[in-house]
Design a protein around this motif. Structure first.
Motif, PDB file in Angstrom:
ATOM      1  N   ARG A 169       0.839  -1.199   0.000  1.00 61.66           N
ATOM      2  CA  ARG A 169       0.000   0.000   0.000  1.00 61.66           C
ATOM      3  C   ARG A 169       0.872   1.248   0.000  1.00 61.66           C
ATOM      4  NH1 ARG A 169      -5.349  -0.793   0.648  1.00 61.66           N
ATOM      5  NH2 ARG A 169      -6.075  -2.755   1.608  1.00 61.66           N
ATOM      6  N   GLN A 170       0.286   2.335  -0.439  1.00 66.56           N
ATOM      7  CA  GLN A 170       0.981   3.621  -0.498  1.00 66.56           C
ATOM      8  C   GLN A 170       1.426   4.050   0.901  1.00 66.56           C
ATOM      9  OE1 GLN A 170      -1.533   6.796  -1.803  1.00 66.56           O
ATOM     10  NE2 GLN A 170       0.089   8.355  -1.771  1.00 66.56           N
ATOM     11  N   LYS A 171       2.683   4.475   1.014  1.00 61.79           N
ATOM     12  CA  LYS A 171       3.276   4.992   2.248  1.00 61.79           C
ATOM     13  C   LYS A 171       3.249   3.978   3.393  1.00 61.79           C
ATOM     14  CE  LYS A 171       2.018   9.806   1.217  1.00 61.79           C
ATOM     15  NZ  LYS A 171       1.316  11.013   1.725  1.00 61.79           N
ATOM     16  N   LYS A 172       3.075   2.703   3.095  1.00 61.19           N
ATOM     17  CA  LYS A 172       3.072   1.652   4.117  1.00 61.19           C
ATOM     18  C   LYS A 172       4.268   0.715   3.889  1.00 61.19           C
ATOM     19  CE  LYS A 172      -1.070   2.649   5.944  1.00 61.19           C
ATOM     20  NZ  LYS A 172      -1.285   3.013   7.361  1.00 61.19           N
ATOM     21  N   LYS A 173       4.686   0.071   4.974  1.00 61.57           N
ATOM     22  CA  LYS A 173       5.762  -0.918   4.879  1.00 61.57           C
ATOM     23  C   LYS A 173       5.181  -2.324   4.982  1.00 61.57           C
ATOM     24  CE  LYS A 173       9.581   1.841   6.754  1.00 61.57           C
ATOM     25  NZ  LYS A 173      10.625   1.921   7.797  1.00 61.57           N
ATOM     26  N   THR A 174       5.525  -3.148   4.015  1.00 60.23           N
ATOM     27  CA  THR A 174       5.205  -4.573   4.082  1.00 60.23           C
ATOM     28  C   THR A 174       6.478  -5.315   4.477  1.00 60.23           C
ATOM     29  OG1 THR A 174       3.475  -4.413   2.394  1.00 60.23           O
ATOM     30  CG2 THR A 174       4.419  -6.591   2.792  1.00 60.23           C
ATOM     31  N   TYR A 175       6.366  -6.176   5.483  1.00 61.15           N
ATOM     32  CA  TYR A 175       7.539  -6.891   5.995  1.00 61.15           C
ATOM     33  C   TYR A 175       7.518  -8.349   5.530  1.00 61.15           C
ATOM     34  CZ  TYR A 175       8.667  -3.003   9.088  1.00 61.15           C
ATOM     35  OH  TYR A 175       9.024  -1.759   9.586  1.00 61.15           O
ATOM     36  N   VAL A 176       8.630  -8.746   4.950  1.00 61.86           N
ATOM     37  CA  VAL A 176       8.842 -10.144   4.587  1.00 61.86           C
ATOM     38  C   VAL A 176       9.864 -10.711   5.565  1.00 61.86           C
ATOM     39  CG1 VAL A 176       9.628 -11.743   2.812  1.00 61.86           C
ATOM     40  CG2 VAL A 176       8.335  -9.692   2.161  1.00 61.86           C
ATOM     41  N   TYR A 177       9.475 -11.762   6.283  1.00 64.72           N
ATOM     42  CA  TYR A 177      10.358 -12.353   7.280  1.00 64.72           C
ATOM     43  C   TYR A 177      11.085 -13.545   6.658  1.00 64.72           C
ATOM     44  CZ  TYR A 177       8.211  -9.295  10.658  1.00 64.72           C
ATOM     45  OH  TYR A 177       7.784  -8.174  11.331  1.00 64.72           O
ATOM     46  N   VAL A 178      12.407 -13.516   6.812  1.00 64.79           N
ATOM     47  CA  VAL A 178      13.265 -14.507   6.163  1.00 64.79           C
ATOM     48  C   VAL A 178      14.069 -15.245   7.225  1.00 64.79           C
ATOM     49  CG1 VAL A 178      15.128 -14.879   4.501  1.00 64.79           C
ATOM     50  CG2 VAL A 178      13.438 -13.062   4.106  1.00 64.79           C
ATOM     51  N   SER A 179      14.078 -16.582   7.120  1.00 66.99           N
ATOM     52  CA  SER A 179      14.871 -17.416   8.017  1.00 66.99           C
ATOM     53  C   SER A 179      16.057 -17.990   7.258  1.00 66.99           C
ATOM     54  CB  SER A 179      14.019 -18.562   8.577  1.00 66.99           C
ATOM     55  OG  SER A 179      14.799 -19.430   9.376  1.00 66.99           O
ATOM     56  N   VAL A 180      17.247 -17.831   7.832  1.00 64.74           N
ATOM     57  CA  VAL A 180      18.483 -18.343   7.247  1.00 64.74           C
ATOM     58  C   VAL A 180      19.102 -19.326   8.240  1.00 64.74           C
ATOM     59  CG1 VAL A 180      20.820 -17.730   6.514  1.00 64.74           C
ATOM     60  CG2 VAL A 180      18.884 -16.265   5.877  1.00 64.74           C
ATOM     61  N   SER A 181      19.511 -20.484   7.763  1.00 60.87           N
ATOM     62  CA  SER A 181      20.085 -21.483   8.669  1.00 60.87           C
ATOM     63  C   SER A 181      21.308 -22.138   8.047  1.00 60.87           C
ATOM     64  CB  SER A 181      19.046 -22.556   9.033  1.00 60.87           C
ATOM     65  OG  SER A 181      18.603 -23.232   7.875  1.00 60.87           O
ATOM     66  N   ASN A 182      22.182 -22.623   8.916  1.00 60.12           N
ATOM     67  CA  ASN A 182      23.382 -23.335   8.496  1.00 60.12           C
ATOM     68  C   ASN A 182      23.248 -24.786   8.952  1.00 60.12           C
ATOM     69  OD1 ASN A 182      25.874 -24.338   7.890  1.00 60.12           O
ATOM     70  ND2 ASN A 182      27.037 -22.983   9.243  1.00 60.12           N
ATOM     71  N   ASN A 183      22.960 -25.672   7.998  1.00 55.45           N
ATOM     72  CA  ASN A 183      22.810 -27.084   8.320  1.00 55.45           C
ATOM     73  C   ASN A 183      24.016 -27.901   7.881  1.00 55.45           C
ATOM     74  OD1 ASN A 183      20.253 -26.554   9.316  1.00 55.45           O
ATOM     75  ND2 ASN A 183      19.282 -26.861   7.341  1.00 55.45           N
ATOM     76  N   GLY A 184      25.104 -27.216   7.565  1.00 60.88           N
ATOM     77  CA  GLY A 184      26.319 -27.910   7.159  1.00 60.88           C
ATOM     78  C   GLY A 184      27.187 -28.279   8.344  1.00 60.88           C
ATOM     79  N   GLU A 185      28.420 -28.636   8.044  1.00 61.60           N
ATOM     80  CA  GLU A 185      29.349 -29.090   9.087  1.00 61.60           C
ATOM     81  C   GLU A 185      30.353 -28.030   9.486  1.00 61.60           C
ATOM     82  OE1 GLU A 185      31.144 -32.579   7.503  1.00 61.60           O
ATOM     83  OE2 GLU A 185      29.339 -33.815   7.696  1.00 61.60           O
ATOM     84  N   GLN A 186      30.382 -26.889   8.776  1.00 56.12           N
ATOM     85  CA  GLN A 186      31.337 -25.828   9.061  1.00 56.12           C
ATOM     86  C   GLN A 186      30.603 -24.508   9.245  1.00 56.12           C
ATOM     87  OE1 GLN A 186      34.581 -26.466   9.444  1.00 56.12           O
ATOM     88  NE2 GLN A 186      34.374 -28.613   8.850  1.00 56.12           N
ATOM     89  N   GLY A 187      31.146 -23.644  10.130  1.00 55.50           N
ATOM     90  CA  GLY A 187      30.605 -22.302  10.261  1.00 55.50           C
ATOM     91  C   GLY A 187      30.876 -21.478   9.017  1.00 55.50           C
ATOM     92  N   ASP A 188      30.028 -20.477   8.753  1.00 56.16           N
ATOM     93  CA  ASP A 188      30.199 -19.688   7.538  1.00 56.16           C
ATOM     94  C   ASP A 188      29.468 -18.362   7.685  1.00 56.16           C
ATOM     95  OD1 ASP A 188      30.960 -18.954   5.017  1.00 56.16           O
ATOM     96  OD2 ASP A 188      30.090 -20.697   4.012  1.00 56.16           O
ATOM     97  N   LEU A 189      29.903 -17.372   6.890  1.00 51.39           N
ATOM     98  CA  LEU A 189      29.214 -16.094   6.798  1.00 51.39           C
ATOM     99  C   LEU A 189      28.050 -16.211   5.826  1.00 51.39           C
ATOM    100  CD1 LEU A 189      32.183 -13.544   6.654  1.00 51.39           C
ATOM    101  CD2 LEU A 189      30.434 -13.686   8.450  1.00 51.39           C
ATOM    102  N   HIS A 190      26.900 -15.625   6.204  1.00 46.06           N
ATOM    103  CA  HIS A 190      25.697 -15.658   5.389  1.00 46.06           C
ATOM    104  C   HIS A 190      25.256 -14.218   5.124  1.00 46.06           C
ATOM    105  CE1 HIS A 190      25.881 -19.648   7.099  1.00 46.06           C
ATOM    106  NE2 HIS A 190      24.908 -20.065   6.298  1.00 46.06           N
ATOM    107  N   LEU A 191      25.236 -13.840   3.839  1.00 46.00           N
ATOM    108  CA  LEU A 191      24.852 -12.493   3.433  1.00 46.00           C
ATOM    109  C   LEU A 191      23.480 -12.531   2.778  1.00 46.00           C
ATOM    110  CD1 LEU A 191      25.464  -9.465   2.896  1.00 46.00           C
ATOM    111  CD2 LEU A 191      26.503 -10.204   0.718  1.00 46.00           C
ATOM    112  N   LEU A 192      22.556 -11.684   3.264  1.00 43.54           N
ATOM    113  CA  LEU A 192      21.200 -11.615   2.716  1.00 43.54           C
ATOM    114  C   LEU A 192      20.996 -10.275   2.019  1.00 43.54           C
ATOM    115  CD1 LEU A 192      18.360 -12.924   2.479  1.00 43.54           C
ATOM    116  CD2 LEU A 192      17.759 -11.673   4.576  1.00 43.54           C
ATOM    117  N   THR A 193      20.574 -10.321   0.760  1.00 43.91           N
ATOM    118  CA  THR A 193      20.208  -9.123   0.003  1.00 43.91           C
ATOM    119  C   THR A 193      18.844  -9.346  -0.634  1.00 43.91           C
ATOM    120  OG1 THR A 193      21.341  -9.941  -1.974  1.00 43.91           O
ATOM    121  CG2 THR A 193      22.600  -8.512  -0.502  1.00 43.91           C
ATOM    122  N   CYS A 194      18.069  -8.264  -0.801  1.00 45.41           N
ATOM    123  CA  CYS A 194      16.730  -8.367  -1.378  1.00 45.41           C
ATOM    124  C   CYS A 194      16.461  -7.203  -2.326  1.00 45.41           C
ATOM    125  CB  CYS A 194      15.655  -8.380  -0.286  1.00 45.41           C
ATOM    126  SG  CYS A 194      15.765  -9.788   0.852  1.00 45.41           S
TER     127      CYS A 194
END
Length: 408
Positions: free
Chosen positions: A295-320
């Motif tokens: 809607r005009q002049k309103k914010k719509t929020y999209v909620y995003v879940s990011v998970s690491n199911n691998g065996e090593q830690g890592d950096l996760h970058l989110l862009t939209c």
């Protein structure tokens, strides 16, 4: 869709039905009708180059092709590396049928079985036909032990041409997104659609996820309870891909019984490659209420879940981004949860990119700002919001569709 068609009269063991194959590409699988139909002989010189000189003993390996009475004709297309060993590849009659007169000579002395072998640069084709009845049982594909890799593809024809297609869908929102890479360790939805469903006993249908690495069955389940309706050959199966399967890939195996009592098996023609890092759009809110609306002049929020199911830690970058280029803000994670070592606190700050240990997940809120001017909107127009998550090994895209709504 199902690329390998194999049927069997008795239920074989897993080692029989799970050959260790590499994914054949279109380059290595030409239309069999395009191949030279005339058999080619390999010369003695070629045999010596291949380590197959006459008088020597060559160690051979075998894979099985399972054929029953519902198959009238089948063709086997084989590729090996190096291609110089193609001349040594053979298709052998089932040992249990070798002494069956119906599999060999007919009453008039003519051959019942006809196997045409055609050799090309990168493939060898075996076209198997019979005049009166099929040579049923476990046909064997024989090839030298010295090959680096082997792949084969079987095309069959007959009354019961059961095939299926399989793909994963995103069931988190009203707009289902199909054909995406599944994730390890989280709930997914596998769609299987079977043709000629009326020729199958529904209660007999089972599916398996078979990993490329080791040909291990990682998941198995009956399909009947997931049927869309009584007369449909479509199934939507919720399942969790085990994290220890890895990302090397897997195929879908479909097994069951035809209405004539014959057991069958089909294998998906494509491989699925799950990702160790996962991203899902979990919720869309406008003014704290679920709504896929802008809607005009309103914010719509999209909620995003990011998970690491691998065996090593890592950096996760989110862009939209969105298809109308409306201002879009990706904030820092609102929450980080899950296990993992926290020895380095600098890594675990709520930032974007965010460092996630194995088993950890982060929640993001992505704000899409409706335009300030009413004239920039068009009621009913679709705006696609696409988010991308990148790590050192994965690049994952997901999207959701919003609808513009103007005030009266």
């Amino acid at each position: 869709s199902s690329g390998i068609n194999a049927e069997y009269g008795e239920d074989p063991s897993e080692s029989d039905i799970l050959p260790d194959l590499e994914d054949p590409s279109e380059d290595t699988l030409p239309d069999p009708d395009d191949l030279n139909p005339e058999p080619e002989e390999s010369s003695e010189e070629d045999a010596e180059d291949n380590g197959l000189a006459s008088g020597g003993t060559v160690a051979m390996l075998e894979k099985e092709i399972l054929v029953d009475t519902s198959i009238d004709r089948f063709r086997v297309i084989v590729s090996v590396t190096p291609a110089s060993l193609l001349s040594a590849v053979q298709v052998l009659v089932p040992s249990e049928s070798a002494d069956d007169p119906l599999c060999g000579k007919l009453a008039d002395g003519s051959d019942n079985l006809n196997i045409t072998r055609s050799l090309a640069d990168t493939n060898v084709l075996f076209d198997v036909r019979t005049k009166t009845c099929q040579c049923t049982g476990y046909w064997r594909l024989s090839y030298p032990e010295s090959v680096e890799s082997v792949s084969f593809y079987v095309k069959s024809s007959g009354e019961y041409l059961i095939e299926f297609e399989s793909y994963f869908v995103d069931e988190t929102g009203p707009a289902v997104i199909a054909n995406y890479a599944p994730c390890l360790g989280i709930k997914e939805y596998l769609v299987i659609k079977v043709n000629q469903y009326e020729k199958i006993n529904p209660a007999s249908l089972t599916a398996k996820l078979v990993a490329v690495a080791g040909n291990v069955v990682q998941w198995e389940g009956s399909l009947l309870e997931y049927q869309e309706n009584e007369y449909s050959g479509a199934f939507v199966i919720p399942l969790t891909i085990p994290p220890d399967m890895g990302t090397e890939g897997f195929r879908v195996f479909l097994e069951g019984t035809l209405v004539n009592g014959v057991r069958f098996q089909r294998i998906s023609g494509s491989y699925f490659y799950p990702t160790s890092s996962c991203m899902r759009m979990t919720e869309v809110l406008l003014s704290s209420a679920p709504a896929h609306i802008l809607r005009q002049k309103k914010k719509t929020y999209v909620y995003v879940s990011v998970s690491n199911n691998g065996e090593q830690g890592d950096l996760h970058l989110l862009t939209c981004r969105n298809s109308r280029s409306y201002p879009t803000t990706v904030g820092n994670p609102t929450k980080i949860s899950g296990g993992g070592s926290r020895a380095n606190n600098n890594y675990h700050s709520k930032s974007n990119p965010v460092y996630l240990d194995p088993g950890q997940s982060a929640e993001f809120a992505v704000a899409i700002n409706g335009p300030r001017n009413k004239g920039d909107m068009e009621s009913g127009r679709t705006v696609a919001v696409t988010c991308e998550m990148t790590t050192t090994t994965d690049r994952i895209l997901d999207s959701v569709r919003l609808t513009e709504m103007t005030e009266n």
